[in-house]
Design an enzyme around this catalytic site. Structure first.
Site, mmCIF file in Angstrom:
data_model
loop_
_atom_site.group_PDB
_atom_site.id
_atom_site.type_symbol
_atom_site.label_atom_id
_atom_site.label_comp_id
_atom_site.label_asym_id
_atom_site.label_seq_id
_atom_site.Cartn_x
_atom_site.Cartn_y
_atom_site.Cartn_z
ATOM 1 C CG HIS A 1 -2.020 1.176 1.290
ATOM 2 N ND1 HIS A 1 -3.241 0.886 0.991
ATOM 3 C CD2 HIS A 1 -1.989 2.572 1.203
ATOM 4 C CE1 HIS A 1 -3.946 2.093 1.076
ATOM 5 N NE2 HIS A 1 -3.092 2.851 0.967
ATOM 6 C CG HIS B 1 -1.166 6.972 -1.612
ATOM 7 N ND1 HIS B 1 -2.277 6.976 -2.174
ATOM 8 C CD2 HIS B 1 -1.372 6.250 -0.630
ATOM 9 C CE1 HIS B 1 -3.363 6.537 -1.307
ATOM 10 N NE2 HIS B 1 -2.744 5.970 -0.510
ATOM 11 C CD GLN C 1 -7.441 11.092 -1.791
ATOM 12 O OE1 GLN C 1 -6.094 11.011 -1.761
ATOM 13 N NE2 GLN C 1 -8.123 11.326 -0.741
ATOM 14 C CG HIS D 1 -7.593 4.244 0.593
ATOM 15 N ND1 HIS D 1 -6.893 3.723 -0.562
ATOM 16 C CD2 HIS D 1 -6.664 4.817 1.229
ATOM 17 C CE1 HIS D 1 -5.797 4.202 -0.721
ATOM 18 N NE2 HIS D 1 -5.487 4.969 0.337
ATOM 19 C CD GLU E 1 -6.787 6.452 5.825
ATOM 20 O OE1 GLU E 1 -7.069 6.550 4.556
ATOM 21 O OE2 GLU E 1 -5.652 6.963 6.182
ATOM 22 C CG ASP F 1 -0.912 5.088 3.524
ATOM 23 O OD1 ASP F 1 -1.306 5.187 2.327
ATOM 24 O OD2 ASP F 1 -1.841 5.169 4.531
ATOM 25 C CD1 TRP G 1 -3.237 12.261 4.235
ATOM 26 C CD2 TRP G 1 -2.128 12.305 2.301
ATOM 27 N NE1 TRP G 1 -4.276 12.513 3.152
ATOM 28 C CE2 TRP G 1 -3.527 12.648 2.167
ATOM 29 C CE3 TRP G 1 -1.056 12.268 1.215
ATOM 30 C CZ2 TRP G 1 -3.867 12.622 0.755
ATOM 31 C CZ3 TRP G 1 -1.487 12.371 -0.188
ATOM 32 C CH2 TRP G 1 -2.942 12.455 -0.272
HETATM 33 FE FE FE2 Z 1 -3.343 4.851 1.375
#
Ligand code: FE2
Length: 424
Positions: free
Chosen positions: A57, A59, A152, A210, A213, A309, A315
């Protein structure tokens, strides 16, 4: 003559003094004490040789963008999403490609040779999709990059969300993604799960969403994901990523939920570094940890991986492509401190994600690809403890990266002049 022979290796299952013989990019023999002529001979000296790390996982479209156009001040998931929305209009194909390639360099140096990356399909131009498809092709000789079409901004919430996701699949994106907890209502979230699982079934694709979350114990899209998986016969092909709401759920409800997830053979990805950072932000004290119920899910027979991630993005301000960092955090957050549980944390960044990605020829066994990492550690538990140096990284029998063993010089009276950090 062999192409490559590794001797005196310790394997993750504990076998010692093992030799690994390689010919034409594949492992031809794994046996104790074998000696034979080879073009490259490596004495592992009793250290751990593992199959490569796998990140289930990530991005890659946002990685290494930290601070652009500003820093996430609240540290929340939602400000991160808003910040990514501010950054998106300024993105260029070339900038995404260059950042992603730089990340893949780090990954290779860390022995991380397969990554499942979500790619944002919300932008009507599909700029990130085209950029990461370009990257996938460019890194293919040395790294397996699997892409997930990730809406997203929501498939139902954002205008054109579903159409954009389908176009991304048409362009060659491998896996169907989703974000049900970000749709406008619980009902719309459940509807999105149904639509996306049906799309995956139609197109013969895997699913990785996802999912939940959130710290909201009533965010139960994983239940729908398990239901749709078994209804459509997608067993073993669907992964729920994050599942952080499970941390906060009522125990009685979870006692029903986990068997349903097991029935669907759902894959699970926890992202310990990110979950511990982003979740619990609305709490005062006690603050929830947010990570899903990893030991309980593993005990029920589900395949659970730890993902990284994010690295240096809207993030998360940390990371360096080191899956042992994710395992280290997962071990602590999940209180997985027994010997067996610590070894499971190592599996969660190697064999388990390899299974979720459906990687072929993975593992240290005859017939598998000659892909492996020599770690400066005696065993998987020590590898996690030390976030061990990757002394050598091979793919298809060719060395891709090397790092020195960390040794500190000491200047202490009456003490040795060097300190190593391994147990012996
Ligand atoms: Fe993610």
């Amino acid at each position: 003559m062999l192409d490559l022979l590794i001797t005196h290796a310790t394997l993750p299952d504990g076998r010692q003094n093992m030799s690994i013989a390689v010919q034409d990019g594949r492992i031809v023999e794994v046996t104790e004490g074998l000696q034979a002529p080879a073009h490259e001979a490596v004495d592992a000296g009793g250290l751990l040789v593992s199959p490569p790390f796998v990140d289930a996982h990530f991005h890659m479209d946002s990685t290494l963008s930290y601070g652009q156009p500003r820093v996430n001040e609240s540290g929340t998931l939602l400000e991160g999403i808003a910040l990514w929305g501010e950054l998106k209009p300024t993105l260029t194909h070339d900038a995404i490609v260059q950042r992603a390639l730089q990340y893949c360099d780090m990954a290779v140096a860390r022995g991380l040779l397969a990554i499942r990356s979500h790619v944002d399909t919300s932008h009507p131009s599909l700029l990130p999709v085209e950029a990461l498809l370009d990257v996938k092709q460019r890194v293919a000789p040395y790294l397996d990059l699997q892409l997930v079409a990730f809406p997203q901004d929501g498939v139902l919430r954002a205008p054109g969300g579903l159409a954009n996701l389908k176009r991304a699949l048409d362009l060659g994106v491998d896996v169907v993604g989703g974000i049900p907890h970000f749709e406008r209502t619980m009902a719309q979230g459940a509807e999105s799960v149904k639509i996306l699982c049906e799309l995956a079934a139609e197109r013969g694709k895997r699913v990785d969403m996802h999912c939940d979350e959130s710290d909201d114990p009533h965010s139960r899209h994983v239940e729908t994901l398990a239901f749709e998986t078994q209804r459509l016969g997608l067993h073993g092909r669907v992964t729920g990523s994050h599942l952080t709401s499970m941390h906060s759920m009522d125990n009685y409800y979870v006692s029903k939920l986990i068997p349903l997830m097991a029935e669907a053979d759902l894959g699970v990805v926890a992202n310990p570094l990110i979950n511990i950072t982003l979740q619990g932000r609305h709490d005062t004290y006690p603050k929830r940890r947010g990570m899903t119920r990893v030991p309980e899910l593993m005990a029920a027979g589900l395949t659970v991986a730890f993902g990284h991630d994010c690295v240096l993005d809207p993030w998360y301000s940390g990371g360096s492509a080191d899956m042992l960092e994710a395992a280290h955090m997962g071990l602590h957050v999940g209180q997985m401190t027994s010997q067996a549980a610590m070894r499971q944390c190592f599996d969660a960044v190697t064999v388990n994600p390899a299974k979720l990605l459906g990687l072929e020829g993975y593992g240290i066994e005859p017939g598998a690809y000659a892909d492996f990492v020599l770690l400066h550690a005696r065993n998987p538990v020590e590898a996690i403890r030390l976030r061990a140096a990757r002394l050598g990284v091979w793919r298809r029998g060719k060395r891709l990266a090397s790092s020195p063993a960390p040794v500190a010089q000491l200047h202490l009276p009456g003490r040795p002049d060097k300190v190593h950090f391994t147990s012996n």
